[in-house]
Every structure is written in C-alpha cells, then in structure tokens.
Design an enzyme around this catalytic site. Structure first.
Site, PDB file in Angstrom:
ATOM      1  CE  LYS A  47       2.925   3.229   3.363  1.00 32.17           C
ATOM      2  NZ  LYS A  47       3.126   3.683   4.840  1.00 32.17           N
ATOM      3  CG  LEU A 102       8.048   2.294   5.407  1.00 30.24           C
ATOM      4  CD1 LEU A 102       8.071   1.233   4.449  1.00 30.24           C
ATOM      5  CD2 LEU A 102       6.766   2.991   5.677  1.00 30.24           C
ATOM      6  CE1 TYR A 133       1.105  -0.267   4.253  1.00 32.92           C
ATOM      7  CE2 TYR A 133      -0.064   1.744   4.546  1.00 32.92           C
ATOM      8  CZ  TYR A 133       0.744   1.055   4.873  1.00 32.92           C
ATOM      9  OH  TYR A 133       1.140   1.346   6.286  1.00 32.92           O
ATOM     10  CD  GLU A 163       9.665   1.870  11.287  1.00 32.40           C
ATOM     11  OE1 GLU A 163       9.451   2.784  10.260  1.00 32.40           O
ATOM     12  OE2 GLU A 163       9.471   0.425  10.626  1.00 32.40           O
TER      13      GLU A 163
HETATM   14  N1  PLP Z   1       7.077   3.891   9.300  1.00 35.66           N
HETATM   15  C1  PLP Z   1       5.919   3.129   9.316  1.00 35.66           C
HETATM   16  C2  PLP Z   1       5.969   1.803  10.110  1.00 35.66           C
HETATM   17  C3  PLP Z   1       4.722   3.828   8.800  1.00 35.66           C
HETATM   18  O1  PLP Z   1       3.683   2.960   8.408  1.00 35.66           O
HETATM   19  C4  PLP Z   1       4.816   4.984   8.062  1.00 35.66           C
HETATM   20  C5  PLP Z   1       3.672   5.476   7.319  1.00 35.66           C
HETATM   21  O2  PLP Z   1       2.664   5.127   7.190  1.00 35.66           O
HETATM   22  C6  PLP Z   1       6.150   5.851   8.345  1.00 35.66           C
HETATM   23  C7  PLP Z   1       7.064   5.031   8.779  1.00 35.66           C
HETATM   24  C8  PLP Z   1       6.303   6.994   7.578  1.00 35.66           C
HETATM   25  O3  PLP Z   1       6.472   6.810   6.126  1.00 35.66           O
HETATM   26  P1  PLP Z   1       6.060   8.119   5.062  1.00 35.66           P
HETATM   27  O4  PLP Z   1       6.623   9.283   5.374  1.00 35.66           O
HETATM   28  O5  PLP Z   1       6.315   7.675   3.825  1.00 35.66           O
HETATM   29  O6  PLP Z   1       4.672   8.279   5.314  1.00 35.66           O
END
Ligand code: PLP
Length: 287
Positions: A149, A207, A33, A182
């Site tokens: 993701k 991520l 996603y 994270e």
């Molecule tokens: N880490 C995780 C586990 C996430 O689910 C998300 C966003 O949904 C992020 C980091 C931040 O990612 P982004 O800046 O691409 O939204």
C-alpha cells in the site's frame, strides 16, 4: 470539521501543516500509507490494518516510526482532537527527508509521518448503498507490487477520474488476460450465476484489502459459498450482484458497469446483508 493533523510528532492546524519539499514521499512516492474506518471514534479492523502497514513498510524497507501501541495512541489522539466519530483516519509514513537521490538516504534518516482525519456522513453512505453505484472498466497499467500500500497512486487517480467523468464511482482494472483485478481504491466482488461469492485471489497483483479479508470470514460464517477466483467483465454483467469493498466504501453494491446493468440493475440482497454484517463486525472489532 476535521482541522488538526499530526505531523512528525506535533499536532498542528491543517492550514499550518506542512512537509519538507525534499520529503521522499513527495519526490519519489517513497511512502506507505494506511486507512482505518472510524466507528464511534474507534479504529475498525485494527489488527488487519496494523499488520498490513507493518508488511507494506517492511517490503519498502521503511522502519515503523513507532510501536503499534504508541501508534494507536497517536491515531486515537488525532481522532479525539478532531472530534470525529464516524469517518476515516489516514496515516502516511515516508522514508523521510533527504537531498534528492533515487537510492535510499542514510539509514538513520527518520521516517516522516502524517495523520489526518476526515468525517463520513453515514446516512448519506447508507443512501448510496441502497441505490448502488456505477463502475467503468479500464486497462490494468499499474506496477507489479500492488500488494504494497504505497502512495504511488497515479494510475489509480487517472482511473478514478475516468470513472468520475461519466458519473461512476469506481474504475475496475482489467488485466492482459481479460480478468478484473480490483478497483482503483477498492476490491471487486460478484455473486455469480451459481450464487457463489467471488473475489480475486491475492496471488494476483492486487492489494490485500483488509475489508476483503474480514468479509471473506463474515461471509463464510454466514454460510455463503465463497470462492477466491477472478472474473471477467462479462461474468460481472452476467452475475446476480456485484459490489466493492474498502475502508471507505465498506460493502457498496455495483449496479452498472460501463453503462450496462448488472443483474437486475438494482442492489441485491446478498450485498445488503453482507454490508450489514460487515458493519456489525467493524463495530465489534473497533478499538
Ligand atoms: N484496493 C485498492 C487499490 C485500494 O486502494 C483499497 C483501499 O484503499 C482497497 C483495495 C481496499 O482495501 P481496504 O479494504 O483495506 O480498505
């Protein structure tokens, strides 16, 4: 109200939007996603999000359901039909529908695609950013491919609920080495005692946040010292400031961790500045 969903080639009222009970996303979390922030009805940081979507699906060996150009048209049309200007667009691509069997279905099984749009109250978000939020720590218990993701988010959902139950908005995973990886849906940052901006490197099992990547650039251009290096919960408590980043939260100050204040216990100037700079960047890159 955001009431229209895109489901496998059709725009349908959300109340009528359904997916098949043998969709592999439903049965195996066999889906990737992506989430874009919307500014003025436009998709922010498009390059980063499309590149990550292609990478995630590539790692999962799910074909892109359509070209980047066609997908942009469909995403934007879903936004337009929902008349949302400030919000989020959610796209999910599963390996499709097939009789339940763990191994992949026939190669010609088309991926299943769903797009939804939600509204964000920017004023409420700004008010929240001015106040700062709390996080809790929780042991890292996710699989080894958090760089993809995918909708396999049960540990993230459990962690988020743990946070919610004590009035926190995010949970920070802490790995076996005692380092923050994270957040359950965001990347974690501190402004350390030496004034350096720190966030974990992407060699770790995290991520690769698109907001994280853009903010690293934005921060460097603003002349800040940036280090992609992990930190412990104690270093977060000793830090001048902390914040989280994501398409939903943008740059959101963290003022409490496990009930203890971080820095002054109030949002600091670095996070406030980076939030403003990031929003400027997001608006400028939106398509
Ligand atoms: N880490 C995780 C586990 C996430 O689910 C998300 C966003 O949904 C992020 C980091 C931040 O990612 P982004 O800046 O691409 O939204």
């Amino acid at each position: 109200m955001s009431r229209i969903a895109y489901v496998n080639g059709r725009f349908v009222a959300k109340t009528d939007a359904v997916v098949h009970i043998e969709d592999r996303g439903y049965q195996f979390a066999d889906a990737g996603y992506e989430v874009w922030a919307l500014f003025g009805g436009k998709l922010s940081d498009p390059e980063g999000h499309f590149a990550r979507l292609e990478r995630s699906l590539g790692e999962l060996r799910i074909p892109m359901p359509m070209s980047r150009k066609a997908l942009t048209v469909v995403l934007k049309e879903t936004v337009r039909r929902n008349r949302v200007s400030e919000g989020l667009v959610y796209l999910q691509v599963s390996r499709g529908v097939a009789p339940r069997d763990h191994a992949f279905p026939a190669a010609d099984t088309p991926p299943a695609i769903v797009i939804t749009v939600s509204r964000v109250d920017r004023e409420a978000s700004e008010a929240r950013a001015r106040k700062g939020v709390a996080v809790v720590t929780t042991p890292e218990n996710r699989w080894g491919r958090c760089d993809i993701k995918t909708v396999g988010l049960l540990p993230n959902a459990m962690a988020k609920q743990k946070a919610r139950e004590v009035g926190a908005v995010e949970a920070w995973f802490v790995d076996d080495l005692g380092l923050v990886t994270e957040g359950a849906s965001s990347n974690a940052w501190i402004v350390d005692r030496d004034g350096a901006l720190r966030t974990r490197d992407t060699n770790a099992n995290i991520l690769r946040g698109v907001t994280r990547l853009s903010l690293l650039d934005v921060a460097r251009q603003a002349g800040l010292k940036v280090e992609e290096r992990p930190f412990t919960p104690q270093e977060a408590l000793d830090a001048q400031e902390a914040f989280i980043t994501g398409a939903g939260t943008l740059v959101l100050p963290v003022v409490l961790m496990d009930g203890k204040p971080i820095g002054s216990g109030k949002p600091g100037p670095v996070a406030a500045r980076l939030r403003a700079l990031y929003i400027e960047h997001a608006k400028a890159t939106a398509v």
